[in-house]
Design an enzyme around this catalytic site. Structure first.
Site, PDB file in Angstrom:
ATOM      1  N   GLU A 281       0.824  -1.204   0.000  1.00 58.30           N
ATOM      2  CA  GLU A 281       0.000   0.000   0.000  1.00 58.30           C
ATOM      3  C   GLU A 281       0.864   1.263   0.000  1.00 58.30           C
ATOM      4  O   GLU A 281       0.530   2.264  -0.643  1.00 58.30           O
ATOM      5  CB  GLU A 281      -0.939  -0.004   1.214  1.00 58.30           C
ATOM      6  CG  GLU A 281      -1.923  -1.161   1.240  1.00 58.30           C
ATOM      7  CD  GLU A 281      -2.837  -1.165   0.032  1.00 58.30           C
ATOM      8  OE1 GLU A 281      -3.145  -0.075  -0.491  1.00 58.30           O
ATOM      9  OE2 GLU A 281      -3.248  -2.260  -0.409  1.00 58.30           O
ATOM     10  N   ASP A 365       3.853  -3.750  -5.866  1.00 61.21           N
ATOM     11  CA  ASP A 365       4.461  -5.025  -5.483  1.00 61.21           C
ATOM     12  C   ASP A 365       5.983  -4.929  -5.487  1.00 61.21           C
ATOM     13  O   ASP A 365       6.659  -5.437  -4.578  1.00 61.21           O
ATOM     14  CB  ASP A 365       4.022  -6.137  -6.440  1.00 61.21           C
ATOM     15  CG  ASP A 365       2.641  -6.681  -6.102  1.00 61.21           C
ATOM     16  OD1 ASP A 365       2.102  -6.328  -5.036  1.00 61.21           O
ATOM     17  OD2 ASP A 365       2.104  -7.461  -6.909  1.00 61.21           O
TER      18      ASP A 365
END
Length: 420
Positions: A281, A365
């Site tokens: 996040e 990611d």
């Protein structure tokens, strides 16, 4: 353009979008069913066959339920436009408030919203108490469902009605460039909503408690310091009172930023996994994905309102969608017809939005893999796939249209390569 040609174009676009959606749904059902009895090799040592089959069954059930919604929404769209229901509601509102053009148009918008809500209600109820209950996700009670609906309606009235009245007034009083002023109001409204949502709106539906002191909070705060992220707080939300699905998210912007963990996520993942999920996040924050999406939204709304500014002056736009505005004005009909028709024409562009979203997910990611052990994010994702019954074998074309996140196999493969 004549109204007849535009009507044919609208029907053709609607028919094409419905046909494409049905075709994509059929592909998804067949593809998931074909792979139901075997766990993909990349997940064979992480997810058992029973969980894989449950995810397949859940996916198929959702697709079939979505098909029913598609038919209902399409019938409603045709009924409202070409079959004259919008015109009937418009005339009803005109006769109810003949001496108040803006009031009559606002009443017209409210009446249409009530019709749409009446159609959505049985689908929402079945989704909660049928589909989600059957697969063990929904914890929603009837009383909470009704309370949520009433609270949502009240917030929509408090916020939505003044905004709608202001927009209608601007459309009527601001001349040819009303759409520019409306766009400015829309940008300001969205910025304000981002500020007030975490503290004024979200707490009306859920309870938010500070993340307790302890090893997990220390890990999270250490990650925030390493990444240079400042937040007004770390909170745990009681998502379990409605659903067993787990998640984490950012909300707000600037100094009002908050990090929120679902209590279901806290209960199922260990500290390493939660840190990796948070790092993902934070990757969105570091790459400014939220800001970029806001800018995309503002650019899109600018272009859309400019188009509406032109369409609102074209008689064929109204007549082609089954309306003939009367003495109370054309502003509300223009807004409604535009919001109803534009998604029909834009459906073929959905893969572009999915592609941009997936690009952001890959970047987040990669950031998480650089800040934490990528294997921890992999294990967290696998657990979330399993707990949320997310299929590991989506149809590639269906996924390209609908999925904002990359397919599980591709995403995990990249992370494992980063770990190696």
């Amino acid at each position: 353009m004549s109204s007849f040609v535009f009507s044919l174009s609208f029907v053709a676009a609607l028919g094409l979008s419905v046909a494409m959606r049905l075709w994509l749904a059929r592909r998804q059902v067949v593809h998931v069913g074909r792979h139901r009895d075997r766990v993909p090799e990349a997940f064979a040592d992480r997810i058992d066959l029973a969980a894989h089959q449950r995810a397949a069954d859940y996916t198929v059930a959702r697709v079939r339920f979505g098909t029913l919604e598609l038919f209902a929404h399409s019938v409603l769209l045709i009924t409202l436009t070409l079959l004259g229901a919008l015109q009937w509601l418009y005339e009803l509102a005109s006769s109810a408030l003949p001496g108040s053009p803006l009031g009559a148009q606002l009443l017209f918008l409210v009446m249409v919203a009530l019709v749409q809500s009446a159609l959505e209600l049985p689908f929402d109820a079945y989704r909660q108490f049928g589909l989600e209950k059957r697969f063990g996700f929904s914890r929603m009670s009837v009383s909470l469902f009704i309370t949520d609906m009433l609270r949502g309606t009240l917030i929509a009235v408090i916020i939505g009605l003044p905004l709608a009245m202001l927009v209608l007034w601007l459309m009527r009083a601001s001349g040819d460039f009303w759409w520019l002023y409306v766009w400015m109001v829309w940008v300001a409204f969205n910025a304000l909503l981002l500020l007030i949502y975490p503290t004024l709106i979200a707490p009306r539906f859920n309870r938010f408690e500070p993340l307790p002191d302890g090893p997990l909070r220390e890990r999270v705060e250490g990650l925030l310091r390493r990444c240079g992220f400042r937040s007004q707080g770390l909170f745990v939300m009681d998502g379990s009172k409605r659903s067993n699905h787990g998640n984490a998210y950012f909300t707000g912007f600037g100094r009002a930023k908050r990090i929120v963990f679902f209590d279901t996520l806290i209960s199922r993942l260990d500290a390493d996994q939660i840190e990796a999920v948070l790092a993902h996040e934070l990757g969105h924050f570091r790459h400014r994905h939220v800001l970029k999406r806001m800018l995309y939204s503002f650019v899109g709304s600018f272009l859309g309102l400019a188009l509406l500014g032109w369409l609102s002056t074209q008689l064929w736009f109204y007549e082609g969608l089954g309306m003939q505005p009367g003495p109370i004005g054309h502003e509300a009909p223009a807004l409604l017809l535009f919001m109803l028709a534009v998604p029909v024409f834009l459906f073929p562009l959905r893969p572009l939005a999915s592609f941009l979203s997936r690009k952001d997910e890959f970047e987040a990611d990669a950031f998480a893999a650089a800040q934490t052990d990528a294997r921890h994010l992999v294990s967290a994702l696998v657990r979330l796939y399993q707990d949320n019954a997310a299929t590991l074998t989506p149809d590639p074309l269906h996924s390209a249209f609908y999925d904002s996140h990359p397919p599980a196999a591709i995403r995990v493969g990249r992370l494992l390569a980063a770990a190696a």
